[in-house]
Design an enzyme around this catalytic site. Structure first.
Site, PDB file in Angstrom:
ATOM      1  N   TYR A  98       0.847  -1.204   0.000  1.00 23.96           N
ATOM      2  CA  TYR A  98       0.000   0.000   0.000  1.00 23.96           C
ATOM      3  C   TYR A  98       0.885   1.259   0.000  1.00 23.96           C
ATOM      4  O   TYR A  98       1.866   1.339   0.758  1.00 23.96           O
ATOM      5  CB  TYR A  98      -0.920  -0.025   1.229  1.00 23.96           C
ATOM      6  CG  TYR A  98      -1.632   1.277   1.473  1.00 23.96           C
ATOM      7  CD1 TYR A  98      -2.515   1.785   0.526  1.00 23.96           C
ATOM      8  CD2 TYR A  98      -1.411   2.017   2.625  1.00 23.96           C
ATOM      9  CE1 TYR A  98      -3.152   3.004   0.726  1.00 23.96           C
ATOM     10  CE2 TYR A  98      -2.055   3.223   2.833  1.00 23.96           C
ATOM     11  CZ  TYR A  98      -2.919   3.711   1.882  1.00 23.96           C
ATOM     12  OH  TYR A  98      -3.537   4.909   2.087  1.00 23.96           O
ATOM     13  N   LYS A 195     -11.721   0.034   6.164  1.00 19.90           N
ATOM     14  CA  LYS A 195     -12.209  -0.637   4.941  1.00 19.90           C
ATOM     15  C   LYS A 195     -13.335  -1.608   5.291  1.00 19.90           C
ATOM     16  O   LYS A 195     -14.386  -1.180   5.727  1.00 19.90           O
ATOM     17  CB  LYS A 195     -11.034  -1.306   4.220  1.00 19.90           C
ATOM     18  CG  LYS A 195      -9.780  -0.428   4.114  1.00 19.90           C
ATOM     19  CD  LYS A 195     -10.005   0.862   3.341  1.00 19.90           C
ATOM     20  CE  LYS A 195      -8.742   1.713   3.345  1.00 19.90           C
ATOM     21  NZ  LYS A 195      -8.913   3.031   2.801  1.00 19.90           N
TER      22      LYS A 195
HETATM   23  N1  PLP Z   1      -3.336  -0.887   4.311  1.00 20.22           N
HETATM   24  C1  PLP Z   1      -4.046  -1.022   3.193  1.00 20.22           C
HETATM   25  C2  PLP Z   1      -3.950  -2.305   2.429  1.00 20.22           C
HETATM   26  C3  PLP Z   1      -4.858   0.015   2.730  1.00 20.22           C
HETATM   27  O1  PLP Z   1      -5.551  -0.132   1.594  1.00 20.22           O
HETATM   28  C4  PLP Z   1      -4.913   1.223   3.476  1.00 20.22           C
HETATM   29  C5  PLP Z   1      -5.735   2.361   3.026  1.00 20.22           C
HETATM   30  O2  PLP Z   1      -6.183   2.413   1.902  1.00 20.22           O
HETATM   31  C6  PLP Z   1      -4.150   1.332   4.640  1.00 20.22           C
HETATM   32  C7  PLP Z   1      -3.374   0.258   5.042  1.00 20.22           C
HETATM   33  C8  PLP Z   1      -4.157   2.603   5.468  1.00 20.22           C
HETATM   34  O3  PLP Z   1      -5.338   2.694   6.181  1.00 20.22           O
HETATM   35  P1  PLP Z   1      -5.998   4.096   6.670  1.00 20.22           P
HETATM   36  O4  PLP Z   1      -6.411   4.837   5.454  1.00 20.22           O
HETATM   37  O5  PLP Z   1      -7.115   3.622   7.543  1.00 20.22           O
HETATM   38  O6  PLP Z   1      -4.947   4.817   7.432  1.00 20.22           O
END
Ligand code: PLP
Length: 380
Positions: A98, A195
């Site tokens: 990510y 998510k």
């Molecule tokens: N990990 C993955 C696979 C993600 O898709 C995301 C966000 O899109 C995150 C971590 C980060 O999460 P957050 O946006 O809740 O900080």
């Protein structure tokens, strides 16, 4: 308790003081002591909170873990896990991680003295060739974003353990409904609960789950000290969301495979990436490692960027945005959204071409979704 029952009941006993069946939102930051040194297990809102605690117990149960800590966002949870490392330690990460995690490593942790490399980490052989004597943590995503590549979590975690390194799996895409990395040898499972766990695109959150008491104590200290904790109301919304995780994930996956098959047969589509498709290179591994293939898929259009933009701008029901995991279907363009920070050479090396479009398939009627994609594809 089985999984579906845990989503509704784990950690959510009726409130002992009132009998409230639904875990109340406890806003109080302070907790009155009976006398010096004697309280009811709560002292201060940054350290602990009953609503947060209920969500943590539920998520720990769903990931077959013994401890869970929740955070204000997925990135706050990633940051807390990475604070287990020290300057001079080496961190090995999946190359198509990510973008936010990539940025955290590149912009904050490397300048602070951490060594880190991004490498393909699908197999034990790949992990073995990238691991170093000072590797202290291996960080995986499986499936990855946006091409849904899988890592053999059991094999890679075994290589990490032989090297004395911790394994962390970001399980945001699969959710505990789809796979339980702790059962496959991971030490820590990370989630952006923003998510699928929250599930309604209306609350941020992050979580770390582990079975290791010592790791849990260190993470709890990091959380107490650095304080990136979720609010009581955010904890309530995440707990409310997780109760329907099984129902939602079942429908997300049913809709996703129908759409994947529709796209596979479409003349304007070159490739479809969904682990549930027999054509997916990791389908066999997905069948052994995952209970459900989830709601995320990507596909590549024949006409490159021009075709992708026509499709993205042509949908009516799909929402054009960057996030995922909500009940509504989302369409996004990795080139301009999740992967915008990468150089085009790096992006293309990962297979994220200008024609790649990502879908987070929601829980709407699949016929409406296919009609929408069909009319948007007609504009391409
Ligand atoms: N990990 C993955 C696979 C993600 O898709 C995301 C966000 O899109 C995150 C971590 C980060 O999460 P957050 O946006 O809740 O900080």
């Amino acid at each position: 308790m089985r999984f579906d029952t845990k989503t509704v009941h784990a950690g959510q006993a009726p409130d002992p003081s009132t009998g409230a069946t639904v875990v109340p939102v406890t806003l109080s930051v302070v907790y009155t002591y009976d006398e010096v040194g004697v309280n009811k297990g709560f002292d201060y809102g940054r350290h602990c909170n009953p609503t947060r605690g209920a969500f943590e117990r539920c998520l720990a149960a769903l990931e077959n873990g013994s401890h869970c800590l929740t955070f204000a966002s997925g990135m706050a949870s990633a940051d807390a896990a990475l604070r287990l490392l020290r300057p001079g330690d080496h961190l090995l990460l999946t190359e198509d991680i990510y973008g936010g995690t990539w940025r955290l490593v590149e912009d904050i942790l490397k300048p602070a003295g951490l060594e880190a490399t991004f490498a393909p980490l699908s197999t034990a052989a790949q992990a073995r060739s990238a691991i170093r004597p000072n590797t202290k943590m291996v960080w995986m995503e499986s499936p990855t974003n946006p091409l849904l590549r899988l890592a053999d979590i059991r094999e890679v975690a075994a290589v990490a353990a032989q090297n004395g390194a911790l394994t962390v799996v970001d399980n945001t895409f699969a959710t505990p409904f789809g796979q339980n990395p702790l059962d496959l040898g991971a030490d820590i499972v990370m989630h952006s609960t923003t998510k699928y766990i929250g599930g309604h695109s209306d609350v941020l959150g992050g979580a770390l789950v582990t079975n290791n008491h010592e790791i849990a104590q260190r993470l709890a200290a990091i959380s107490r000290i650095s304080g990136a904790v979720p609010s009581p109301f955010d904890s309530y919304l995440n707990l409310r969301g997780v109760k329907t995780l099984s129902l939602r994930m079942t429908r997300h996956a049913e809709n996703a495979i129908r759409i994947a098959r529709f796209l596979e047969d479409h003349p304007k589509v070159i490739a479809v990436y969904y682990p549930g498709l027999e054509s997916h290179p990791n389908h066999a591994l997905a069948c052994t490692q995952m209970r459900s293939f989830g709601g995320m898929l990507a596909f590549e259009l024949k006409g490159g960027e021009e075709a992708a933009l026509a499709m993205l701008n042509g949908v009516r029901l799909f929402t054009l945005t960057g996030s995922l995991g909500g009940v509504e279907s989302i369409i996004s363009y990795p080139k301009e959204m999740s992967h915008v920070a990468l150089s085009s050479a790096d992006r293309l090396r990962l297979g994220v071409t200008d024609g790649v479009v990502r879908l987070s398939v929601g829980i709407e009627d699949p016929e409406d979704l296919i009609e929408d994609l069909s009319q948007a594809l007609a504009r391409v």
